[in-house]
Design a protein around this motif. Structure first.
Motif, mmCIF file in Angstrom:
data_model
loop_
_atom_site.group_PDB
_atom_site.id
_atom_site.type_symbol
_atom_site.label_atom_id
_atom_site.label_comp_id
_atom_site.label_asym_id
_atom_site.label_seq_id
_atom_site.Cartn_x
_atom_site.Cartn_y
_atom_site.Cartn_z
ATOM 1 N N ILE A 60 -0.757 0.520 -8.501
ATOM 2 C CA ILE A 60 -1.373 0.478 -7.161
ATOM 3 C C ILE A 60 -0.308 0.621 -6.091
ATOM 4 C CG2 ILE A 60 -2.500 -1.077 -5.516
ATOM 5 C CD1 ILE A 60 -4.223 -2.074 -7.864
ATOM 6 N N LEU A 61 0.807 -0.076 -6.249
ATOM 7 C CA LEU A 61 1.895 -0.010 -5.277
ATOM 8 C C LEU A 61 2.418 1.415 -5.146
ATOM 9 C CD1 LEU A 61 3.809 -1.695 -3.456
ATOM 10 C CD2 LEU A 61 5.314 -1.874 -5.418
ATOM 11 N N PHE A 62 2.702 2.044 -6.278
ATOM 12 C CA PHE A 62 3.238 3.412 -6.273
ATOM 13 C C PHE A 62 2.233 4.399 -5.690
ATOM 14 C CE2 PHE A 62 3.665 7.538 -8.370
ATOM 15 C CZ PHE A 62 4.960 7.874 -7.995
ATOM 16 N N SER A 63 0.994 4.310 -6.147
ATOM 17 C CA SER A 63 0.007 5.293 -5.702
ATOM 18 C C SER A 63 -0.339 5.122 -4.228
ATOM 19 C CB SER A 63 -1.255 5.236 -6.569
ATOM 20 O OG SER A 63 -1.942 4.022 -6.373
ATOM 21 N N GLN A 91 1.417 -3.779 -14.816
ATOM 22 C CA GLN A 91 1.396 -2.328 -14.752
ATOM 23 C C GLN A 91 0.376 -1.854 -13.708
ATOM 24 O OE1 GLN A 91 0.801 -0.480 -18.535
ATOM 25 N NE2 GLN A 91 0.907 1.594 -17.718
ATOM 26 N N ALA A 92 -0.772 -2.531 -13.640
ATOM 27 C CA ALA A 92 -1.787 -2.188 -12.635
ATOM 28 C C ALA A 92 -1.246 -2.432 -11.226
ATOM 29 C CB ALA A 92 -3.060 -3.002 -12.866
ATOM 30 N N LEU A 93 -0.527 -3.541 -11.029
ATOM 31 C CA LEU A 93 0.073 -3.823 -9.721
ATOM 32 C C LEU A 93 1.079 -2.741 -9.317
ATOM 33 C CD1 LEU A 93 0.732 -7.677 -9.833
ATOM 34 C CD2 LEU A 93 -0.732 -6.481 -8.227
ATOM 35 N N GLU A 100 -1.249 8.499 -3.384
ATOM 36 C CA GLU A 100 -2.550 8.351 -2.721
ATOM 37 C C GLU A 100 -2.358 7.864 -1.286
ATOM 38 O OE1 GLU A 100 -5.638 9.116 -3.932
ATOM 39 O OE2 GLU A 100 -4.601 9.934 -5.678
ATOM 40 N N ASN A 101 -1.315 8.348 -0.637
ATOM 41 C CA ASN A 101 -0.991 7.949 0.728
ATOM 42 C C ASN A 101 -2.194 8.167 1.635
ATOM 43 O OD1 ASN A 101 0.078 8.486 3.573
ATOM 44 N ND2 ASN A 101 1.891 7.673 2.552
ATOM 45 N N SER A 107 -6.265 -6.408 -4.368
ATOM 46 C CA SER A 107 -6.732 -5.973 -3.046
ATOM 47 C C SER A 107 -5.633 -6.127 -2.002
ATOM 48 C CB SER A 107 -7.953 -6.794 -2.615
ATOM 49 O OG SER A 107 -9.042 -6.553 -3.439
ATOM 50 N N VAL A 108 -4.967 -7.271 -2.005
ATOM 51 C CA VAL A 108 -3.903 -7.509 -1.023
ATOM 52 C C VAL A 108 -2.733 -6.556 -1.262
ATOM 53 C CG1 VAL A 108 -2.230 -9.205 -0.166
ATOM 54 C CG2 VAL A 108 -4.585 -9.902 -0.625
ATOM 55 N N VAL A 109 -2.371 -6.345 -2.528
ATOM 56 C CA VAL A 109 -1.280 -5.417 -2.846
ATOM 57 C C VAL A 109 -1.647 -4.003 -2.402
ATOM 58 C CG1 VAL A 109 -0.040 -4.304 -4.759
ATOM 59 C CG2 VAL A 109 -0.260 -6.778 -4.694
ATOM 60 N N ASN A 110 -2.895 -3.600 -2.660
ATOM 61 C CA ASN A 110 -3.322 -2.263 -2.238
ATOM 62 C C ASN A 110 -3.293 -2.141 -0.717
ATOM 63 O OD1 ASN A 110 -4.305 0.392 -2.741
ATOM 64 N ND2 ASN A 110 -6.349 -0.288 -2.204
ATOM 65 N N GLY A 111 -3.720 -3.189 -0.014
ATOM 66 C CA GLY A 111 -3.684 -3.156 1.446
ATOM 67 C C GLY A 111 -2.260 -3.090 1.987
ATOM 68 N N ALA A 112 -1.390 -3.942 1.454
ATOM 69 C CA ALA A 112 0.006 -3.950 1.922
ATOM 70 C C ALA A 112 0.712 -2.641 1.564
ATOM 71 C CB ALA A 112 0.750 -5.137 1.318
#
Length: 197
Positions: free
Chosen positions: A12-15, A7-9, A20-21, A137-142
């Motif tokens: 982060i992906l959605f936001s 759910q956290a992943l 949070e673009n 971190s990597v998911v948030n960056g990508a």
């Protein structure tokens, strides 16, 4: 993977892409957004380059931050992160120059400016401040890079249509681009407050 972590992943992906673009909500990376968004193919190339750099920088900066914390040098984060990002951008620049010279020429001065793109540095700092582990971190960056790409490609497609449309002389060029960017920002801010589950 546990349900909460998944759910956290997804959160982060959605936001990072919508609510949070980095460009349209946080206003990081406006320089390439305005400068490279006149044509869709150039905007897509810049978006892909930024996405790659953001994901790679997030991974590298996570490891560098662990070293800085072990040495109690956290106050050096910004300087060290900029050096890491600059190194990654140099590699991307050499790759594009050798493999895709047309894109390299089209991106022009904006490719080396990825080094100083505050969206790339911003994602590395957000990862540290949020306390994300390596995968998050990597998911948030990508995802941040995908959000950047989505915003710049949508903006480029709108600018191409607006350039062919009639508008008052006072609004032609940069003024109508700023108005368009503002309207897009309002649309993306509409995603804020939404919950995944």
């Amino acid at each position: 993977m546990e349900g909460a972590y998944m759910q956290a992943l997804l959160g982060i992906l959605f936001s990072a892409v919508l609510s949070e673009n980095f460009i349209l909500v946080k206003f990081y990376g406006i320089c390439p957004f305005m400068g490279v968004s006149k044509k869709i193919d150039t905007a897509l190339g810049m978006g892909m380059a930024v996405t790659f750099v953001m994901a790679l920088a997030s991974a590298a900066c996570y490891g560098v931050n662990l070293v800085l914390e072990a040495l109690e040098l956290q106050y050096m984060q910004t300087v060290v992160f900029i050096l890491v990002i600059a190194s990654i951008v140099q590699v991307v620049e050499m790759f594009l120059k050798k493999s895709v010279p047309a894109l390299y020429k089209a991106l022009g001065v904006f490719l080396p400016l990825i080094t100083t793109n505050c969206a790339v540095l911003g994602v590395a700092l957000v990862n540290v401040q949020a306390g994300y582990d390596f995968l998050l971190s990597v998911v948030n960056g990508a995802a941040g890079g995908l959000g950047f790409t989505l915003a710049i490609v949508l903006f480029a497609s709108i600018r191409e249509r607006v350039d062919k449309s009639e508008c008052p002389q006072a609004f032609k060029g940069f003024p109508i681009a700023l108005i368009t960017a503002g309207l897009m920002a309002l649309a993306f801010m509409g995603f804020s407050g939404m919950k995944i589950f």
